[in-house]
Design a protein around this motif. Structure first.
Motif, PDB file in Angstrom:
ATOM      1  N   SER A  60       0.832  -1.208   0.000  1.00  0.00           N
ATOM      2  CA  SER A  60       0.000   0.000   0.000  1.00  0.00           C
ATOM      3  C   SER A  60       0.865   1.256   0.000  1.00  0.00           C
ATOM      4  CB  SER A  60      -0.931   0.008   1.209  1.00  0.00           C
ATOM      5  OG  SER A  60      -1.840  -1.061   1.138  1.00  0.00           O
ATOM      6  N   ASN A  61       1.982   1.212   0.723  1.00  0.00           N
ATOM      7  CA  ASN A  61       2.894   2.351   0.748  1.00  0.00           C
ATOM      8  C   ASN A  61       3.511   2.598  -0.626  1.00  0.00           C
ATOM      9  OD1 ASN A  61       2.430   2.712   3.481  1.00  0.00           O
ATOM     10  ND2 ASN A  61       4.261   1.600   4.112  1.00  0.00           N
ATOM     11  N   VAL A  62       3.859   1.529  -1.334  1.00  0.00           N
ATOM     12  CA  VAL A  62       4.412   1.677  -2.680  1.00  0.00           C
ATOM     13  C   VAL A  62       3.372   2.334  -3.586  1.00  0.00           C
ATOM     14  CG1 VAL A  62       5.185   0.436  -4.748  1.00  0.00           C
ATOM     15  CG2 VAL A  62       6.060  -0.226  -2.505  1.00  0.00           C
ATOM     16  N   ILE A  63       2.139   1.880  -3.488  1.00  0.00           N
ATOM     17  CA  ILE A  63       1.076   2.447  -4.318  1.00  0.00           C
ATOM     18  C   ILE A  63       0.884   3.925  -4.012  1.00  0.00           C
ATOM     19  CG2 ILE A  63      -1.422   2.417  -4.740  1.00  0.00           C
ATOM     20  CD1 ILE A  63      -1.228  -0.671  -4.271  1.00  0.00           C
ATOM     21  N   SER A  64       0.807   4.275  -2.738  1.00  0.00           N
ATOM     22  CA  SER A  64       0.550   5.679  -2.386  1.00  0.00           C
ATOM     23  C   SER A  64       1.711   6.588  -2.781  1.00  0.00           C
ATOM     24  CB  SER A  64       0.213   5.832  -0.901  1.00  0.00           C
ATOM     25  OG  SER A  64       1.296   5.478  -0.095  1.00  0.00           O
ATOM     26  N   LYS A  65       2.944   6.144  -2.576  1.00  0.00           N
ATOM     27  CA  LYS A  65       4.104   6.954  -2.969  1.00  0.00           C
ATOM     28  C   LYS A  65       4.178   7.118  -4.482  1.00  0.00           C
ATOM     29  CE  LYS A  65       6.257   8.246   0.717  1.00  0.00           C
ATOM     30  NZ  LYS A  65       6.444   9.653   1.042  1.00  0.00           N
TER      31      LYS A  65
END
Length: 75
Positions: A60-65
């Motif tokens: 999820s962090n990869v997607i948001s960044k």
């Protein structure tokens, strides 16, 4: 007031480079977390749900960044 000139342009470029480098570094850290926790989860017979959850959170962090980077390039 909009400030112009070589010095102000360089300062703005330096800030943007710093923001970009930070975002990319965060993405690579998240990818490492995904890899390590996915391997641990599978190696543990898919019994350690906390490892799977950590990998999901990092994903999820990869997607948001990535979305943040994309939205800044759309401007």
């Amino acid at each position: 007031v909009i400030e112009v000139g070589a010095r102000n342009t360089q300062n703005m470029l330096n800030r943007m480079t710093s923001v970009l480098n930070s975002a990319i570094f965060d993405i690579f850290l998240s990818v490492k977390t995904i890899q390590e926790n996915t391997y641990s989860y599978v190696a543990g017979g898919m019994q350690e749900d906390d490892k799977a959850n950590e990998a999901i959170t990092a994903s999820s962090n990869v997607i948001s960044k990535t979305m943040e980077l994309k939205s800044s390039s759309d401007k």
